[in-house]
Design an enzyme around this catalytic site. Structure first.
Site, PDB file in Angstrom:
ATOM      1  CG  HIS A   1      -2.043   0.979   1.154  1.00  0.00           C
ATOM      2  ND1 HIS A   1      -3.373   0.627   1.242  1.00  0.00           N
ATOM      3  CD2 HIS A   1      -2.032   2.322   0.991  1.00  0.00           C
ATOM      4  CE1 HIS A   1      -4.122   1.722   1.141  1.00  0.00           C
ATOM      5  NE2 HIS A   1      -3.329   2.766   0.992  1.00  0.00           N
TER       6      HIS A   1
ATOM      7  CG  ASP B   1      -0.986  10.376  -5.755  1.00  0.00           C
ATOM      8  OD1 ASP B   1      -0.843   9.236  -5.264  1.00  0.00           O
ATOM      9  OD2 ASP B   1      -2.091  10.946  -5.808  1.00  0.00           O
TER      10      ASP B   1
ATOM     11  N   GLY C   1      -9.550   7.936  -2.267  1.00  0.00           N
ATOM     12  CA  GLY C   1     -10.241   9.215  -2.095  1.00  0.00           C
ATOM     13  C   GLY C   1     -11.110   9.156  -0.848  1.00  0.00           C
TER      14      GLY C   1
ATOM     15  CD  GLU D   1      -7.262   6.074   4.963  1.00  0.00           C
ATOM     16  OE1 GLU D   1      -7.862   5.906   3.894  1.00  0.00           O
ATOM     17  OE2 GLU D   1      -6.138   6.622   5.033  1.00  0.00           O
TER      18      GLU D   1
ATOM     19  CG  ASP E   1      -1.650   5.694   3.029  1.00  0.00           C
ATOM     20  OD1 ASP E   1      -1.999   5.244   1.935  1.00  0.00           O
ATOM     21  OD2 ASP E   1      -2.391   6.406   3.729  1.00  0.00           O
TER      22      ASP E   1
END
Ligand SMILES: [Zn+2]
Length: 368
Positions: A20, A24, A181, A211, A308
């Site tokens: 994960h 970006d 998102g 999350e 992340d």
């Protein structure tokens, strides 16, 4: 030598699997400065180190929507083939440097069309960067395997198109699908038809869930999204009641969703630092020691450890593991367990997963 150790072993030198890891969210600050200069984009800081500090500060807001605003800058410099290629190449080089032997890079091509790229050209540019980096790593005697996870934005409406995009590139680097998102208010079922397209083509999906939202979102990811893994999944702990706890024993009662996730060994892509920064674990506390990851691992959930966003969190997989060693006294066996969990959940063939498992076992044994 990194400054993170476990049982006297440098964690950076251990073979690791990264599941994960957002493209970006993994840019080098200096690269942002240089790419911004090329496209005439104004930045909140003029040089690499102060820009890195700006990202760290903005990311510590405690709110997921606030945290997500930092991506406006990173995606702005990833709108050309050149920008995507460079970022992907450096991303893989940095993974290899950190001791990652298998990585899945997730990103949302639909966020990279502002300067006229097509979805397919964007995916190809990222793949070219990945391939170049893999070649460079091999030239220097190393080895790394990398796949792309193609994400659709859950609050937008291009799910079917992005699912088809992922399928078009399945034999050219795309290994899975994801939705990303804002989670709350945007359940996986909004993109149900995309997940149907993927399921009919036997293409694997992981879904960000647990999350920014709780158990209902996780259930929706599992049933509408047919998620084989959960992006974080941290809030599955809301479905676990701790009934008794002493130094050497813990008695818990699992709700039916937690039981399903545990019994089916659906991997949890937990990202400890990110979870602290976005308020994911706010109900349990504010310190890493309050994170339910240790409870989940001890109960036998398929816990994996992830970064992340390395830039926003100023982290690496080595650092995340090091922080867990400090917070929970995890030992070499715990670190091997989470790497084996990640290898078992990787979106590659059974034979490749077996080879990864052997490589991890050998790597840990060599350093024991
Ligand atoms: Zn994520």
């Amino acid at each position: 030598m990194s400054r993170y150790e476990v049982d006297g072993v440098d964690i950076q030198s251990l073979p690791k699997v990264s599941l994960h890891d957002h493209l970006d969210g993994g840019l080098r600050p200096q690269t942002i400065v240089e790419l911004a200069d090329e496209v005439g984009l104004e930045l909140p800081a003029a040089d690499g180190p102060s820009l890195g500090a700006w990202f760290a500060q903005r990311s510590n807001s405690g709110s997921l929507p606030e945290y997500l605003t930092t991506f406006d800058i990173t995606t702005a410099v990833m709108q050309t083939e050149h920008g995507l290629h460079r970022v992907a190449k450096e991303f893989v080089l940095d993974l290899a440097e950190d001791g990652v032997i298998y990585g899945e890079i997730r990103w949302a091509p639909e966020q990279h069309l502002q300067r006229g790229l097509s979805l397919d050209a964007a995916v190809e540019a990222v793949q070219a960067g990945i391939d170049e980096a893999i070649g460079l790593v091999e030239t220097h005697g190393g080895s790394i395997r990398v796949g792309q996870l193609i994400s659709a934005m859950r609050h937008l409406d291009r799910g079917d198109e992005i699912a088809e995009l992922a399928l078009r590139h399945r034999d050219a680097g795309a290994v899975g699908f994801d939705i990303a998102g804002p989670e709350a208010g945007f359940p996986a079922s909004r993109l149900a038809s995309a997940f149907d397209i993927l399921a009919k083509a036997h293409f694997p999906a992981t879904v960000h869930a647990g999350e920014g939202d709780g158990i209902e979102s996780i259930k929706d990811a599992l049933f509408s999204g047919r998620a084989l893994r959960l992006g974080h999944g941290t809030r599955i702990a809301e479905d676990i009641a701790v009934e008794e706890e002493s130094d050497d024993a813990i008695v818990v009662r699992l709700g039916e969703t937690a039981e399903w996730v545990k019994d089916r060994q659906i991997a949890l892509e937990v990202s400890p630092s990110s979870n602290l920064q976005t308020g994911t674990i706010a109900q349990w506390g504010e310190e890493l020691a309050d994170h339910p990851i240790d409870l989940l691992l001890q109960l036998g959930f398929a816990v994996t450890v992830n970064v992340d966003n390395r830039l926003q969190s100023g982290t690496s997989l080595t650092r995340e593991l090091g922080l867990l060693v400090e917070a929970f006294e995890w030992d070499l066996d715990d670190l091997e367990q989470v790497q084996q969990n990640a290898a078992a959940a990787a979106f590659c063939s059974f034979e490749e997963r077996e080879a990864l498992a052997d490589e991890i076992a050998d790597g840990f044994d060599r350093l024991r």
